[in-house]
Design a protein around this motif. Structure first.
Motif, PDB file in Angstrom:
ATOM      1  N   ILE A  49       0.842  -1.199   0.000  1.00 39.76           N
ATOM      2  CA  ILE A  49       0.000   0.000   0.000  1.00 39.76           C
ATOM      3  C   ILE A  49       0.879   1.253   0.000  1.00 39.76           C
ATOM      4  O   ILE A  49       0.608   2.219  -0.718  1.00 39.76           O
ATOM      5  N   GLU A  52       2.247   1.880  -3.502  1.00 42.84           N
ATOM      6  CA  GLU A  52       1.270   2.500  -4.388  1.00 42.84           C
ATOM      7  C   GLU A  52       1.137   3.990  -4.095  1.00 42.84           C
ATOM      8  O   GLU A  52       1.135   4.812  -4.999  1.00 42.84           O
ATOM      9  N   ARG A  53       1.022   4.322  -2.814  1.00 38.97           N
ATOM     10  CA  ARG A  53       0.868   5.735  -2.453  1.00 38.97           C
ATOM     11  C   ARG A  53       2.088   6.531  -2.879  1.00 38.97           C
ATOM     12  O   ARG A  53       1.981   7.624  -3.413  1.00 38.97           O
ATOM     13  N   LEU A  82     -17.224  12.418   1.205  1.00 39.91           N
ATOM     14  CA  LEU A  82     -16.979  11.061   0.736  1.00 39.91           C
ATOM     15  C   LEU A  82     -17.789  10.049   1.527  1.00 39.91           C
ATOM     16  O   LEU A  82     -18.398   9.140   0.963  1.00 39.91           O
ATOM     17  N   ALA A 438      -2.547   7.849 -10.375  1.00 41.78           N
ATOM     18  CA  ALA A 438      -1.970   6.631  -9.774  1.00 41.78           C
ATOM     19  C   ALA A 438      -0.583   6.331 -10.340  1.00 41.78           C
ATOM     20  O   ALA A 438       0.265   5.775  -9.653  1.00 41.78           O
ATOM     21  N   PRO A 471      -7.849   9.527  -5.503  1.00 40.77           N
ATOM     22  CA  PRO A 471      -8.216   8.569  -4.456  1.00 40.77           C
ATOM     23  C   PRO A 471      -8.643   9.253  -3.152  1.00 40.77           C
ATOM     24  O   PRO A 471      -8.357  10.428  -2.939  1.00 40.77           O
ATOM     25  N   PHE A 472      -9.332   8.498  -2.300  1.00 41.61           N
ATOM     26  CA  PHE A 472      -9.746   8.986  -0.981  1.00 41.61           C
ATOM     27  C   PHE A 472      -8.596   9.709  -0.284  1.00 41.61           C
ATOM     28  O   PHE A 472      -8.773  10.754   0.312  1.00 41.61           O
ATOM     29  N   SER A 473      -7.417   9.117  -0.352  1.00 42.98           N
ATOM     30  CA  SER A 473      -6.289   9.624   0.424  1.00 42.98           C
ATOM     31  C   SER A 473      -5.662  10.892  -0.163  1.00 42.98           C
ATOM     32  O   SER A 473      -4.849  11.536   0.495  1.00 42.98           O
TER      33      SER A 473
ATOM     34  N   TRP B 369     -15.078   3.380  -6.360  1.00 42.33           N
ATOM     35  CA  TRP B 369     -14.574   4.230  -5.273  1.00 42.33           C
ATOM     36  C   TRP B 369     -13.068   3.998  -5.183  1.00 42.33           C
ATOM     37  O   TRP B 369     -12.637   2.914  -4.830  1.00 42.33           O
ATOM     38  N   PHE B 370     -12.295   5.025  -5.467  1.00 40.19           N
ATOM     39  CA  PHE B 370     -10.836   4.886  -5.580  1.00 40.19           C
ATOM     40  C   PHE B 370     -10.155   5.179  -4.235  1.00 40.19           C
ATOM     41  O   PHE B 370     -10.358   6.236  -3.646  1.00 40.19           O
ATOM     42  N   GLY B 371      -9.347   4.193  -3.797  1.00 37.46           N
ATOM     43  CA  GLY B 371      -8.568   4.406  -2.586  1.00 37.46           C
ATOM     44  C   GLY B 371      -9.316   4.017  -1.320  1.00 37.46           C
ATOM     45  O   GLY B 371      -9.075   4.558  -0.248  1.00 37.46           O
ATOM     46  N   LYS B 397      -6.358   1.348 -11.504  1.00 32.25           N
ATOM     47  CA  LYS B 397      -5.934   2.476 -10.679  1.00 32.25           C
ATOM     48  C   LYS B 397      -4.826   2.067  -9.704  1.00 32.25           C
ATOM     49  O   LYS B 397      -4.449   2.850  -8.830  1.00 32.25           O
ATOM     50  N   PRO B 399      -1.215   0.543  -9.954  1.00 33.62           N
ATOM     51  CA  PRO B 399      -0.083   0.057 -10.753  1.00 33.62           C
ATOM     52  C   PRO B 399       0.727  -1.046 -10.091  1.00 33.62           C
ATOM     53  O   PRO B 399       1.204  -1.952 -10.789  1.00 33.62           O
ATOM     54  N   VAL B 400       0.869  -1.021  -8.780  1.00 29.86           N
ATOM     55  CA  VAL B 400       1.628  -2.085  -8.117  1.00 29.86           C
ATOM     56  C   VAL B 400       0.865  -3.410  -8.227  1.00 29.86           C
ATOM     57  O   VAL B 400       1.448  -4.470  -8.513  1.00 29.86           O
TER      58      VAL B 400
END
Lengths: 519, 519
Positions: A49, A52-53, A82, A438, A471-473, B369-371, B397, B399-400
């Motif tokens: 995770i 990805e971030r 959200l 992303a 994304p949410f984050s 819903w992303f993330g 969304k 890539p990893v």
């Protein structure tokens, strides 16, 4: 180290030993991670995770302590929307068409924060699609304006400023009368309502196809011509556009214009260089009145639906303009519905003749037809050395193009609302820019033609990008990155960029301050 | 060599010399390719386009001479539909909702070709959502069937086979009466129309949100239970599903089932193992009658919206089933609306206890819903060693995750029609599988719940994938690759796969022969 552990785990899962360099074994050889402990599992999971971030757009951006405090305020507002949306997706505005939620969006606290945010510049917007509908309606009250209507006055075909009845032929058969008479005859409220609808894409949130949406879209440009091409109005329209943008947190503009010949009250046409001169002098006037404004640059962007020899003429005109306006004119593009116009490949010969000091900023890949000559425009734009890509909606379907824009640092001008209104996509959550974010592909957020969707100059696009696409984050780091990118990927020189950044930073600091006080 | 030339061009465009290994210079240093000749430009361009094509899914597939001839027939049919659609996008069926174009699609010559194509297996389909509406209506004429209705007989709540009035409580308050009486009372045609609508998602092509679509979707499963869980009907329903699939060019099935307890006419419940035994014996009966059918395997797939301790029970049940049906039972999954159920991370501890000989085939990333924790299910599925991913709509969304599924050779089960009906996306041209195809990510095409959208068992999904999702240039190579993948990524052993491939190849050769004759 993190990545090393992940790779070891991968090898384990695929049945390989750590030393073995050969290709992965067939499926039947693979083993799962099921013999690891829940604790080790948890470590591996957080590594993935984090990976990805870390590889997403804007993640490397640093936040000061104050910015971190402001981020909390921002994320509280974002999370609320959200969470509400997640519980009841029918209330989530980025899942709907902007025409159905425009006012609701404007009442959102998150929108309020984004409205005041210094967003940098708009790098993708078109000449006569900038100002609010209210401003346009106001223009129709000006002296000497005539309207040409068809169907017993039910359909407006053209406008024209003139002392006496215009002799100009409109696109369709119609009757000229003074605008004041027309307004009195039809009733002020009726005329206002009619024009409000005629100056925008409302109320059609769903067309049968993008071709139909484009028909409506082009018809607005055509109708507006006679109203806006009157030289004094052209100047005023542009000055007002800068005013509206600045009030919306925008400090810089890179404008695409067809550079039409303007006209005087007696009908005399002006020259193309006059059009540019008006833009330039109005920009200077605006900057004198608003010292924190960074400036504006011009991209000459004539129509793409032409014969190759016409592009040869465009190139010659552009070279002449660059001589006369070496700083103000920054580049060249071709506009009009990409799917119906000619592909760039048809114009390669004349375009290769463009001198190096004129940048390309090509529209390309504004389509959802996969594997067509429209997609291939992406390849041509890149090979022609485009500095940015207008829309690039289709680029996510082209991994080689994606790799090249990353390596060559070409930014994609993402225009979320435009893509929705022109029927490329519906739900913002499925917008391809999510994949760009992303994959850390450079992007800027732009508004294209905000006038036609009655949106703010830039805030609606930021809102949908931030809440619906990212994304949410995604947090203040992404927003800061987007704002900075709009200066970084502009046509300004390095020195101008540096000065521009200072102006932006000043306003940014104020905004951050105001957010922390709101906490 | 091709790629070397491209890299040199890239370095040139970014202002680097060939020897220089340092990072790319800032934007202002970059130069374009404008000093090259149109001929060199043209070479570079075709290299880029070739690179993209070469790296897309199925491109490495070889075609025999006969297949190449058949490919021409196929591509003529495909091009006709594409060209018509390109000229008038409102006539392009993959741009619309399947409910609006179902019959039109079935009349298309391309659909006709795909219908007879041996498509391999269906690797993602659910137990009670397989058969045609006509077959279901037929079942309601069987002896001893009762219906429980509410709202003065206007709303069907439940069915039950029984000698006398059922004593079973339905989900809602309702009144039991013999189905024959109900039909007579309400009129045969009315009942038929009502049930046609109640047994599918029609006519709602647009819900306000995916949650509402899921409500309707789940309500069909609930209504069907009493009709299909009667043991003799359960067997017959499954046998008929195999018959319909085989007629649709499908030779293998990997079925996800909740494995509900069936019942006898006197109300006695059977055991879970009886449910599996029926599946197994009906499969054997079908294979005896259709020697070219490859077979079927079972994935135990109970509901995900439960406490972790229930998953512990699922795992124990699955282990017991595997002992009793070591070959027929191939794996485990969890089902139900992912967004409302629990994320996989909640179940990691019990899931890690699953023995290695039971494969995971997790639903995950069926969301836009992303993330969110739903996206993170993708990570957990991969780390838990999933052999395939059900839907994986959101994986583009991540890539990893994409890199891992490629390296670990995990196939994504793409279900185009399901994603549209359950409101994840609208236009097939924007389906994320286009990116998977472009990036050579392993996929198979599946139909999920074709009964509920009145679609053919697999052809509609192939049609939309081939015409709407894949690029213009995608041809028989992609179709062949997809068919072969459905056997390659199945839960069969290598030996079984090899036998299965032979059966598929036999039918494939016949189909190719018929296509070349049509030329």
């Amino acid at each position: 180290m993190s990545s090393g552990l992940l790779m070891r785990a991968l090898r384990h899962m695929s049945g390989q030993t750590a030393k073995c360099g050969k290709k992965y074994e067939p499926l039947s050889m693979s083993r799962s991670l099921r013999d690891i402990t829940p604790e080790a599992y948890s470590t591996l999971r957080s590594i993935m995770i984090q990976m990805e971030r870390a590889s997403s757009l804007g993640n490397s951006m640093q936040l000061t302590d104050k910015e971190s405090a402001a981020n909390k305020v921002l994320m509280t507002a974002k999370s609320k929307e959200l969470e509400k949306g997640f519980l009841n997706p029918s209330k989530f505005t980025p899942g709907q068409h902007i025409f159905q939620v425009l006012k609701k969006v404007e009442r959102s606290p998150l929108f309020g924060l984004l409205k005041t945010m210094p967003k940098g510049g708009i790098l993708h917007a078109h000449d006569t699609a900038l100002c609010s509908t209210e401003f346009l309606i106001g223009l129709t009250y000006r002296e000497n304006l005539w309207i040409c209507t068809a169907d017993e006055g039910c359909r407006a075909i053209a406008f024209r400023f003139s002392k006496s009845k215009p002799t100009m032929k409109a696109m369709e058969e119609c009757n000229w009368e003074p605008m004041a008479d027309f307004r009195e005859r039809r009733g002020e409220e009726n005329v206002k309502k009619y024009l409000q609808s005629r100056f925008s894409m409302y109320p059609f949130s769903s067309f049968l196809s993008n071709n139909q949406a484009w028909n409506q879209f082009m018809s607005i440009f055509i109708l507006l011509d006679g109203l806006l091409l009157y030289a004094p109005i052209w100047a005023e329209y542009y000055y007002n556009a800068l005013t509206e943008m600045y009030a919306d947190g925008v400090q810089y503009l890179e404008l695409r214009s067809l550079l039409p010949d303007l006209y005087c009250l007696d009908g005399t046409p002006l020259k193309m260089t006059d059009t540019v001169a008006i833009y330039k002098s109005e920009t200077e006037r605006f900057m004198a009145n608003n010292p924190d404004f960074i400036g504006a640059r011009l991209i000459y962007a004539p129509l793409r639906g032409v014969e190759p020899k016409v592009v040869d003429e465009y190139v010659q005109k552009c070279i002449a303009l660059k001589k006369e306006f070496p700083t103000f004119l920054t580049g060249f593009d071709l506009v009009g519905q990409e799917e119906l116009g000619r592909p760039l490949i048809d114009f390669v010969e004349p375009l290769l003749k463009m001198p190096e000091d004129i940048n390309f900023y090509f529209h390309c890949g504004e389509t959802n037809w996969f594997g067509t000559s429209i997609d291939e425009n992406l390849i041509d734009a890149i090979l022609l050395g485009t500095k940015r890509i207008g829309h690039g909606y289709a680029i996510v379907k082209h991994p080689v193009a994606i790799e090249m824009v990353k390596k060559l640092d070409i930014a994609i001008e993402v225009c979320p609302v435009s893509n929705q209104v022109l029927q490329l996509g519906q739900d913002y959550r499925n917008h391809p820019a999510a994949m760009l974010i992303a994959n850390d592909v450079p992007i800027v957020i732009a508004s294209d033609d905000p006038s036609f969707w009655r949106a703010t100059p830039l805030t609606h696009d930021f809102y949908f990008a931030f809440l619906g696409i990212a994304p949410f984050s995604a947090d203040l780091k992404l927003l800061k990155h987007l704002a900075i990118s709009s200066i970084r990927y502009s046509g300004l020189t390095d020195e101008e960029k540096s000065k521009g950044m200072d102006k932006w930073q000043k306003q940014w600091n104020k905004w951050i301050e105001s957010l922390t006080k709101a906490a």
